[in-house]
Scaffold this active site. Sequence first.
Site, PDB file in Angstrom:
ATOM      1  N   ASP A  25       0.828  -1.200   0.000  1.00 30.33           N
ATOM      2  CA  ASP A  25       0.000   0.000   0.000  1.00 30.33           C
ATOM      3  C   ASP A  25       0.871   1.262   0.000  1.00 30.33           C
ATOM      4  O   ASP A  25       1.849   1.342   0.757  1.00 30.33           O
ATOM      5  CB  ASP A  25      -0.873  -0.029   1.269  1.00 30.33           C
ATOM      6  CG  ASP A  25      -1.947   1.038   1.267  1.00 30.33           C
ATOM      7  OD1 ASP A  25      -2.817   1.000   0.385  1.00 30.33           O
ATOM      8  OD2 ASP A  25      -1.915   1.920   2.162  1.00 30.33           O
TER       9      ASP A  25
ATOM     10  N   GLU B 296      14.313 -15.279   0.588  1.00 29.61           N
ATOM     11  CA  GLU B 296      14.656 -16.381   1.498  1.00 29.61           C
ATOM     12  C   GLU B 296      13.636 -17.512   1.410  1.00 29.61           C
ATOM     13  O   GLU B 296      13.871 -18.609   1.904  1.00 29.61           O
ATOM     14  CB  GLU B 296      14.651 -15.887   2.955  1.00 29.61           C
ATOM     15  CG  GLU B 296      15.742 -14.911   3.308  1.00 29.61           C
ATOM     16  CD  GLU B 296      15.441 -14.246   4.655  1.00 29.61           C
ATOM     17  OE1 GLU B 296      14.622 -14.774   5.446  1.00 29.61           O
ATOM     18  OE2 GLU B 296      16.029 -13.171   4.900  1.00 29.61           O
TER      19      GLU B 296
END
Length: 637
Positions: A232, A284
Amino acid sequence: MATVTTPPELSTHPPLHPSDSEAGRRDAPWWRSAVIYQIYPRSFADSDGDGVGDLPGITRRLDHVARLGADAIWLSPFYSSPQADAGYDVADYRTVDPVFGTLQDADALLTRAHELGLRAIVDIVPNHTSDQHPWFVEALTSAPGSAARARYLFRDGTGPGGDQPPNHWRSVFGGPAWQRVTEADGSPGQWYLHLFDVHQPDLDWTNPGVPAEFASILRFWLDRGADGFRIDVANGLVKAPGLPDWDHEQGMMQGAVETDEQPPYWDQDGVHAIYRSWHDVVAEYPGDRVLVAEAWVPSLDRLARYVCPDELDQAFNFSYLLSPWRAKDVREVITDSLQAMDSVGAPTTWVLSNHDVIRHATRFGYPAGSDLPKGIGVDDPQPDAVLGLRRARAATLLMLALPGSAYLYQGEELGLPEHTTMPDEVRQDPTWVRSGHTQRGRDGCRVPIPWEADAPSCGFGPGPLTWLPQPQGWPDYALDRQVGVPGSTYELYRAALEQRAARGLGAGSLAWLDGYDDDVVAFVNDRTLVVANLGEMPVALPADVRVIVSSLPLPDDGTGPVVPSDVTVWAARPDHSPRQMATSSTAFAATRTPSLPARFTSYISASARRTTDCGSSPRAATTTPMLTVMPTRCPST
Ligand code: NOJ
Ligand code: MG
């Protein structure tokens, strides 16, 4: 009798954009070509009858999205929130608001999505928290200069007694962007920045505690199985040092109004370091998780900087959303978008509607290029609903043929229009109040969607309650009125998504086609010919093509199908190989078709017709963006 204009010969330009396989991307991540369906939790489906949509409601109805043929969902926020801005004011990023359910409900939703083969993207709101967030509550009870205040943008006021705001920045929702607090001893105190509602204080991203906390929040949702994040206000996190004054009205969508200058709080270079670190966090995790920017920036070139290889993966293409329904504009924004995103190796995205803008079935019901108000009310000029839906269907079919990733907003597959006659007293968007009742805001696109025509609340919930009232005529758009109905908007979307997948359009190429008049948008995506007629006169299709999908039925006078005004067609030549189609200089011989049968107005009026309404629901501007494309250089490359 209309006359068909027929091009003498059609030929393609060299491809503007190569397909993923031509570009050597054989194992491209799913999101490069995905269709992502936005779910606005308050308005999708309500399981408990309180009139507000919730997570169990979504889980129950999720098979609809899978059947439609989308690849993924994006969920607007469902976190703990006082709902001052419909959940974009988050009080706890790791819990679910009771109005939407529980954390277990979120887990069940993610599990169900994955069972259905859907990826699930969640929303993250890093620019501001709720004023009920424990950090802000602590800041209010702490002294000026304290560590708790340093997480936000507290400043002393100006003028005698500090009773004027620190500068003239204005809130996107109207009024000043600063609010004064009362200190613990009862005296008038410092001011805090809120670029949005007063209940949405902006965080200070130069404070090391802030990035650390958000990295942890990302991991929290990645660990729970989220396939990525929609970010956002991705362009707002960093403010210019010293908070230099800037005194102009501005909006979320246009950025600056009245001036070409950009405000010192949007699109600052410092945001990119944040996204490089987020890239590393997401990397990751296995499974091609995705980071999507919501960034209202002034040009596609600026937007491309967010999707450099070591930053985010995608950015919403609001330039495309804002483009008027005019062939020249549409061609230009497609060209500029592909060039800008290709310059950094990112996929282009395409979007026509979301929870912040007037639904495209209504936008296109006004003359092309109209400057619409921010929210439409009963005393505003009303759209031509039939024309709007006709153009919306054509625009969607055009969009879904473009290479890249497409975003759909819940209900557009039903042809839903904006609620343009909503009574002002039921409006919930803070824009309405903060603008001093001059901008009605975004409630009109957030109305709970209709599933079953004859059920209370059109099947949105078990009872009649809806948090915003459903307009007259809503039952005609209900899903159960459209499934299996040839020519319904739902069946058009379903067929388009099926063919888009089968023909690999999302990972495909784009070469503009010559030969038609200027008011026709025509291109080839590998072995698919796409013709969108934005002009008034019908145009012929090449003689030997096979129509695959069209946004309305195509008249055929015996010599071949023709494309009427405001209609898009996908067609194939089964006897041509993909490469031949895309590069041949004389690919198509056109058919001359002298006349057209009557327009198919009755075909779309089926969904614009009124019958009974759903059970009662008691509780309840666009401007042309600047499109400067310049070579983009990623900071780290
Ligand atoms: C963009 C969101 O899409 C919108 O709904 C919200 O009001 C603002 N950001 C503030 O969070
Ligand atoms: Mg509910």
